[in-house]
Write an enzyme that holds these catalytic residues in place. Structure first.
Site, PDB file in Angstrom:
ATOM      1  N   GLU A 260       0.859  -1.189   0.000  1.00 17.50           N
ATOM      2  CA  GLU A 260       0.000   0.000   0.000  1.00 17.50           C
ATOM      3  C   GLU A 260       0.887   1.228   0.000  1.00 17.50           C
ATOM      4  O   GLU A 260       1.880   1.278   0.735  1.00 17.50           O
ATOM      5  CB  GLU A 260      -0.856   0.100   1.286  1.00 17.50           C
ATOM      6  CG  GLU A 260      -2.026  -0.828   1.380  1.00 17.50           C
ATOM      7  CD  GLU A 260      -2.825  -0.600   2.683  1.00 17.50           C
ATOM      8  OE1 GLU A 260      -2.807   0.524   3.232  1.00 17.50           O
ATOM      9  OE2 GLU A 260      -3.445  -1.569   3.134  1.00 17.50           O
ATOM     10  N   GLU A 314     -13.488   6.093  -0.598  1.00 16.78           N
ATOM     11  CA  GLU A 314     -14.375   5.211   0.167  1.00 16.78           C
ATOM     12  C   GLU A 314     -15.076   6.014   1.255  1.00 16.78           C
ATOM     13  O   GLU A 314     -14.473   6.369   2.263  1.00 16.78           O
ATOM     14  CB  GLU A 314     -13.563   4.068   0.778  1.00 16.78           C
ATOM     15  CG  GLU A 314     -12.932   3.157  -0.259  1.00 16.78           C
ATOM     16  CD  GLU A 314     -11.984   2.140   0.344  1.00 16.78           C
ATOM     17  OE1 GLU A 314     -12.455   1.230   1.039  1.00 16.78           O
ATOM     18  OE2 GLU A 314     -10.765   2.275   0.145  1.00 16.78           O
ATOM     19  N   LYS A 317     -15.160   5.162   5.284  1.00 16.39           N
ATOM     20  CA  LYS A 317     -13.985   5.009   6.133  1.00 16.39           C
ATOM     21  C   LYS A 317     -14.037   6.026   7.262  1.00 16.39           C
ATOM     22  O   LYS A 317     -14.351   7.198   7.050  1.00 16.39           O
ATOM     23  CB  LYS A 317     -12.703   5.205   5.318  1.00 16.39           C
ATOM     24  CG  LYS A 317     -12.474   4.083   4.326  1.00 16.39           C
ATOM     25  CD  LYS A 317     -11.018   3.942   3.974  1.00 16.39           C
ATOM     26  CE  LYS A 317     -10.275   3.219   5.069  1.00 16.39           C
ATOM     27  NZ  LYS A 317      -8.911   2.827   4.654  1.00 16.39           N
ATOM     28  N   GLU A 323      -8.952  10.285   4.925  1.00 20.70           N
ATOM     29  CA  GLU A 323      -9.104   8.823   4.871  1.00 20.70           C
ATOM     30  C   GLU A 323     -10.103   8.392   3.796  1.00 20.70           C
ATOM     31  O   GLU A 323      -9.990   7.310   3.253  1.00 20.70           O
ATOM     32  CB  GLU A 323      -9.587   8.290   6.227  1.00 20.70           C
ATOM     33  CG  GLU A 323      -8.483   8.155   7.267  1.00 20.70           C
ATOM     34  CD  GLU A 323      -7.486   7.049   6.923  1.00 20.70           C
ATOM     35  OE1 GLU A 323      -7.924   5.980   6.478  1.00 20.70           O
ATOM     36  OE2 GLU A 323      -6.271   7.270   7.096  1.00 20.70           O
TER      37      GLU A 323
END
Ligand SMILES: *[C@@H]1O[C@H](CO)[C@@H](O)[C@H](O)[C@H]1NC(C)=O
Ligand SMILES: *[C@@H]1O[C@H](CO)[C@@H](O)[C@H](O)[C@H]1NC(C)=O
Ligand SMILES: *[C@@H]1O[C@H](CO)[C@@H](O)[C@H](O)[C@H]1NC(C)=O
Ligand SMILES: *[C@@H]1O[C@H](CO)[C@@H](O)[C@H](O)[C@H]1NC(C)=O
Ligand SMILES: *[C@@H]1O[C@H](CO)[C@@H](O)[C@H](O)[C@H]1NC(C)=O
Ligand SMILES: *[C@@H]1O[C@H](CO)[C@@H](O)[C@H](O)[C@H]1NC(C)=O
Length: 453
Positions: A260, A314, A317, A323
């Site tokens: 990641e 997203e 999250k 984030e």
């Protein structure tokens, strides 16, 4: 002469593509969102319109694995941390491989199984102790079905596995864990020709003073006095710190993969260096750097297999706004910014409207359960049952003699199993999606003595 030139150009292009493919650029496909397109659409999008060659998943959802069938994209799937203790039982690991991997192996290019994520950060001693035995058992189970050459087993780590990381040459693993867990893991990775996987985020390692260094903006240099090497960017420093730590334990021959890395494009006002330009600069420079073959000061002349976090923004999250904004793409599959991974502008698909129903509004104290949709296909529901029961949840109540066995119909058993999953892994809409065969209800589905959690 024209043919010579075009042949030369062709060769040049060919080698360039080879080099890029050699470095295997992938994306993390996280699904903590309620507005993402269905997995088959995502798989088609990645395979047909991007140059991405690999995908990293955070679970082993059969609908997602099914979606990537026939695409050639290499799939890294993950086993959630909760399952690790159970996998210290070899029979369970074999069962898991049979139910989760074998049904997909003919058509989906599964290349890696990641056992747990950032396990040291959980500080859960029993989980940490179980990790390497669990990895070993998954490998043994794969060997039993002759898939060990094709599917490698690893685990992903955050940089908090290091106790020191600057300057890079002083990198070392946290004391205690180094010999108890990391060393046996590295031995396992070496024995199975697997890779060491790190989640490396200059974004989380930088401050206002080191922002340019983190963003590959080549005006900052960091000198490592121990080695005399000069660092031009923070990612190199992070990777070399990991390398130094591995070297201390005698393992310099194991490939490091960046499982990641990424940069958010939107943040709260208090978050410095978070904007579209920074995110695009980081990810574009990252791609250029890891595929260039330059390597790092301590690992020269090599490329790094790299998985950008993340494919989509997203919206579910938790944490600061950034984030929810690490995505390369919006949920309608339009790019948040361009880093050159689209095959060509002309091939861009029409934006799609998500068919996933909107998030169930906050029900306050009202309890929720997950049940099959009325029109759900029976075969799909049976797959849901098999999947849930392979995830270490208690399926005894729907087995013969169990309290929820009667009525012995698939739909009823699926309701029980799907709800077990929904309650165990968190009451989020994506834990009741099951390839759009599940729906959330606020009506208790319990009947007779069969009580739903
Ligand atoms: C599966 O993925 C690997 C790694 O990217 C690749 O080398 C291989 O060619 C792929 N296999 C198929 C059948 O597409
Ligand atoms: C997948 O890989 C196989 C073998 O390398 C190749 O024949 C096939 O055309 C590829 N399929 C796609 C969709 O790229
Ligand atoms: C450690 O993790 C296991 C498996 O998820 C869990 O059952 C256990 O309660 C955890 N222990 C602690 C102390 O959190
Ligand atoms: C090991 O796993 C098998 C298969 O899931 C199960 O039947 C058995 O009870 C487990 N053994 C232990 C000691 O948990
Ligand atoms: C180990 O894997 C790499 C690719 O990841 C491959 O090139 C190499 O040949 C493998 N080595 C062995 C001994 O299998
Ligand atoms: C890396 O490549 C450069 C240029 O090709 C070469 O001079 C150098 O010796 C190589 N270093 C290693 C460690 O292979």
């Amino acid at each position: 002469m024209a043919t010579t030139i075009s042949a030369f150009t062709f060769l040049f292009a060919f080698f360039f593509i080879q080099a890029v493919h050699g470095a295997a650029i992938g994306v993390n496909y996280g699904r903590l969102a309620n507005n993402l397109p269905p997995p088959p659409q995502v798989a088609r999008f990645l395979a047909q319109t991007t140059t991405i060659t690999g995908v990293k998943l955070f679970d082993a959802d059969p609908f997602v694995l099914q979606a990537f069938a026939g695409t050639n994209l290499s799939i890294n799937l993950a086993i959630p941390n909760e399952l690790i203790p159970k996998l210290t039982n070899l029979s369970f690991a074999q069962h898991w491989v049979h139910v989760t991997i074998l049904p997909h192996i003919q058509v989906t290019n599964i290349t890696r199984i990641l056992v747990g994520n950032e396990i040291l950060s959980t500080a859960n001693k029993s989980l940490i102790r179980s990790l390497v035995p669990a990895m070993q058992n998954i490998h043994t189970a794969l060997t039993g079905v002759e898939l060990h050459h094709r599917i490698k087993v690893s685990s992903t780590h955050s940089l908090s596995i290091l106790s020191t990381s600057t300057p890079p040459s002083t990198g070392q693993f946290r004391k205690g864990y180094d010999t108890q867990m990391i060393k046996p893991m590295l031995s396992f990775l070496r024995a199975t020709n697997s890779t060491f996987m790190v989640n490396a985020y200059p974004f989380f390692g930088c401050n206002a003073d080191t922002l340019d260094y983190a963003l590959f903006r080549g005006n900052t240099r960091v000198f490592d006095e121990n080695t005399g090497l000069v660092y031009m960017n923070m990612l190199d420093g992070q990777l070399d710190a990991v390398y130094s730590a591995m070297k201390l334990l005698g393992f310099t021959d194991i490939e490091i993969v960046i499982s990641e890395t990424g940069w958010p494009s939107v943040g709260d006002e208090s978050e410095a260096g978070v904007d579209i330009e920074s995110a695009r600069d980081y990810n574009a420079m990252l791609l250029q750097h890891v595929t260039s073959g330059v390597g790092t000061p301590l690992m020269p002349n090599r490329t790094f297999e790299t998985y950008i976090f993340s494919l989509f923004n997203e919206d579910l999250k938790p944490g600061p706004r950034s984030e929810r904004n690490f995505g390369l793409f919006h949920p309608d599959m339009t790019p948040v910014y361009d880093i050159g991974i689209l095959r060509s502008e002309g091939e861009l698909p029409m934006p799609v409207r998500s068919t996933v129903p909107p998030e169930v509004p906050d029900q306050g104290q009202m309890k929720q359960w997950c049940i099959p949709k009325l029109n759900a296909d029976i075969k799909a529901l049976q797959e849901n049952i098999d999947f849930v029961c392979s995830q270490g949840l208690d399926c005894n109540p729907i087995l013969p003699g169990g309290i929820c066995f009667s009525p012995d119909i698939t739909r009823a058993h699926a309701a029980y199993a799907m709800n077990e999953y929904f309650q165990a892994f968190g009451r989020n809409s994506y834990n009741c999606d099951f390839g759009q065969t599940g729906e959330i209800t606020t009506t208790d589905p319990s009947y007779g003595s069969c009580k739903f959690n």
